[in-house]
Every structure is written in structure tokens, then in C-alpha cells.
Design a protein around this motif. Structure first.
Motif, PDB file in Angstrom:
ATOM      1  N   SER A   1       0.839  -1.186   0.000  1.00 38.88           N
ATOM      2  CA  SER A   1       0.000   0.000   0.000  1.00 38.88           C
ATOM      3  C   SER A   1       0.878   1.241   0.000  1.00 38.88           C
ATOM      4  O   SER A   1       2.011   1.213   0.472  1.00 38.88           O
TER       5      SER A   1
ATOM      6  N   THR B   1      -1.288  -5.089  -8.415  1.00 38.25           N
ATOM      7  CA  THR B   1      -1.976  -3.891  -7.936  1.00 38.25           C
ATOM      8  C   THR B   1      -3.250  -3.648  -8.734  1.00 38.25           C
ATOM      9  O   THR B   1      -4.290  -3.315  -8.165  1.00 38.25           O
TER      10      THR B   1
ATOM     11  N   LYS C   1      -6.826  -3.704  -7.024  1.00 39.29           N
ATOM     12  CA  LYS C   1      -7.572  -2.442  -7.119  1.00 39.29           C
ATOM     13  C   LYS C   1      -8.941  -2.659  -7.768  1.00 39.29           C
ATOM     14  O   LYS C   1      -9.910  -1.958  -7.444  1.00 39.29           O
ATOM     15  N   SER C   2      -9.044  -3.651  -8.656  1.00 41.90           N
ATOM     16  CA  SER C   2     -10.303  -3.866  -9.374  1.00 41.90           C
ATOM     17  C   SER C   2     -11.429  -4.358  -8.456  1.00 41.90           C
ATOM     18  O   SER C   2     -12.598  -4.220  -8.797  1.00 41.90           O
TER      19      SER C   2
ATOM     20  N   ARG D   1      -9.765  -2.686  -0.355  1.00 44.18           N
ATOM     21  CA  ARG D   1      -9.225  -1.453   0.238  1.00 44.18           C
ATOM     22  C   ARG D   1      -9.513  -1.346   1.727  1.00 44.18           C
ATOM     23  O   ARG D   1      -8.749  -0.743   2.470  1.00 44.18           O
TER      24      ARG D   1
ATOM     25  N   GLU E   1      -4.155   1.980  -0.354  1.00 47.47           N
ATOM     26  CA  GLU E   1      -4.030   2.880  -1.508  1.00 47.47           C
ATOM     27  C   GLU E   1      -3.022   2.279  -2.459  1.00 47.47           C
ATOM     28  O   GLU E   1      -1.919   1.913  -2.043  1.00 47.47           O
ATOM     29  N   PRO E   2      -3.328   2.168  -3.732  1.00 43.25           N
ATOM     30  CA  PRO E   2      -2.359   1.572  -4.662  1.00 43.25           C
ATOM     31  C   PRO E   2      -1.188   2.504  -4.941  1.00 43.25           C
ATOM     32  O   PRO E   2      -1.332   3.722  -4.950  1.00 43.25           O
TER      33      PRO E   2
END
Length: 185
Positions: free
Chosen positions: A57, A74, A78-79, A85, A132-133
């Protein structure tokens, strides 16, 4: 003193516990221990945890160093949006994943480590942290200075132009005459 980023510790703990769970599962399946089905589950759970936890992260302050080859993982993590998250979800997910690993000796160490990671993620969620990516930055190019465009022709050290030697095929003509007199005292 600075604020502790609990999610960073939880990520490292969960990744290590995923590898330990995977290794214990492989040992349990290869040894055909009693209850080897739990070991087969541990192999699948270990792979899932490693894939979920491999991308780091972004830190809230300071520099964030991504792992090698993290970008493709990532994008996958994220998808899934808020499911990946939110650290409350991760804490509950890791706690649920680790329970079946406690029924077999080969996977119990990975189970305990994943349970600890779950607790750390829960602390991170209480403190308001979220995943957070780390995305690649687009570097802005600075204009190149005029002196860099035209580099010097001679390598250093560069004596003044009037005292530089000129290459001559004859060694006597190539000798350097020192303009300053040198005498022994």
C-alpha cells in the motif's frame, strides 16, 4: 514521535504467513498426513493470501517503495474496490481463512501467523488506515542545459589551450618545453 502505520506491518506479516501456510500445505499434501484435505485447502489459501498481499500500500507520509513486479497485482487488487481497500474486510477475511489451518499440525504455524496478521489489520482499520495503490509516476523532463548539449571534446584534466601538446610522429618534435625554469636548489 511519528505515527505507526499498522497496515505496513500487517501486509508483511500476512505475506509471510501466506508463504508459511503454502509451505505447510505442500508438506501436508505430499506427506499424505491424516486430514490432508486441510493441507490442500492451506495450499489454495496460501496462494490466495500471497496474491492479495503482494502489492504494498502507499504510505501516508514519506516514500512508498513497491515490490518487484507489483504493478500487475496492484491492478487486480484495485479492481475489487472496497472489498480489498477496507482493512476491516481484510481482517475478517484473514481470520476466516486461518481457521481450517488449525486442524493440522503442518499448517498450524501459518494459521497462527495469519491470525496475528488479522489482528494487526484490525488495529490498522480502527486507526482509520486503508489500502491505496502505488501507481507509477510520470516523470516530468527538465529542460537540458546548453552546456550539457555540447559536452567537452577533451577528457579531463584539461590544461590551458596554449600549453597543450600537439601529437607529432617524431618524438623530438613532440617534447614539451616547460616555460618555467626548473632548477635544483
Amino acid at each position: 514521535m511519528g505515527k505507526i502505520e499498522w497496515a505496513m506491518w500487517a501486509n508483511e506479516q500476512a505475506l509471510a504467513s501466506g508463504l508459511i501456510l503454502l509451505t505447510g500445505g505442500i508438506v501436508g499434501v505430499a506427506g499424505q498426513f491424516r486430514g490432508w484435505q486441510f493441507a490442500a485447502y492451506a495450499v489454495a489459501a496460501g496462494v490466495f493470501v500471497c496474491l492479495l498481499e503482494y502489492p504494498r500500500s502507499k504510505r501516508s507520509k514519506g516514500t512508498s517503495v513497491e515490490r518487484t513486479g507489483q504493478y500487475c497485482f496492484t491492478v487486480c487488487v484495485k479492481s475489487f474496490g472496497p472489498l480489498t481497500r477496507n482493512y476491516y474486510v481484510r481482517a475478517f477475511l484473514h481470520a476466516a481463512i486461518c481457521v481450517p489451518g488449525g486442524f493440522m499440525l503442518a499448517t498450524v504455524l501459518g494459521c497462527v501467523c495469519l491470525g496475528i496478521a488479522s489482528i494487526i489489520y484490525f488495529v490498522a482499520a480502527i486507526r482509520g488506515e486503508h489500502w491505496e495503490p502505488i501507481l507509477p509516476r510520470k516523470e516530468s523532463r527538465m529542460p537540458v542545459a546548453e552546456s550539457i548539449k555540447n559536452p567537452p571534446q577533451n577528457p579531463p584534466p584539461r590544461p590551458p589551450a596554449e600549453t597543450r601538446r600537439k601529437r607529432v610522429d617524431d618524438l623530438e618534435d613532440a617534447a614539451y618545453d616547460n616555460p618555467i625554469s626548473v632548477t635544483d636548489n
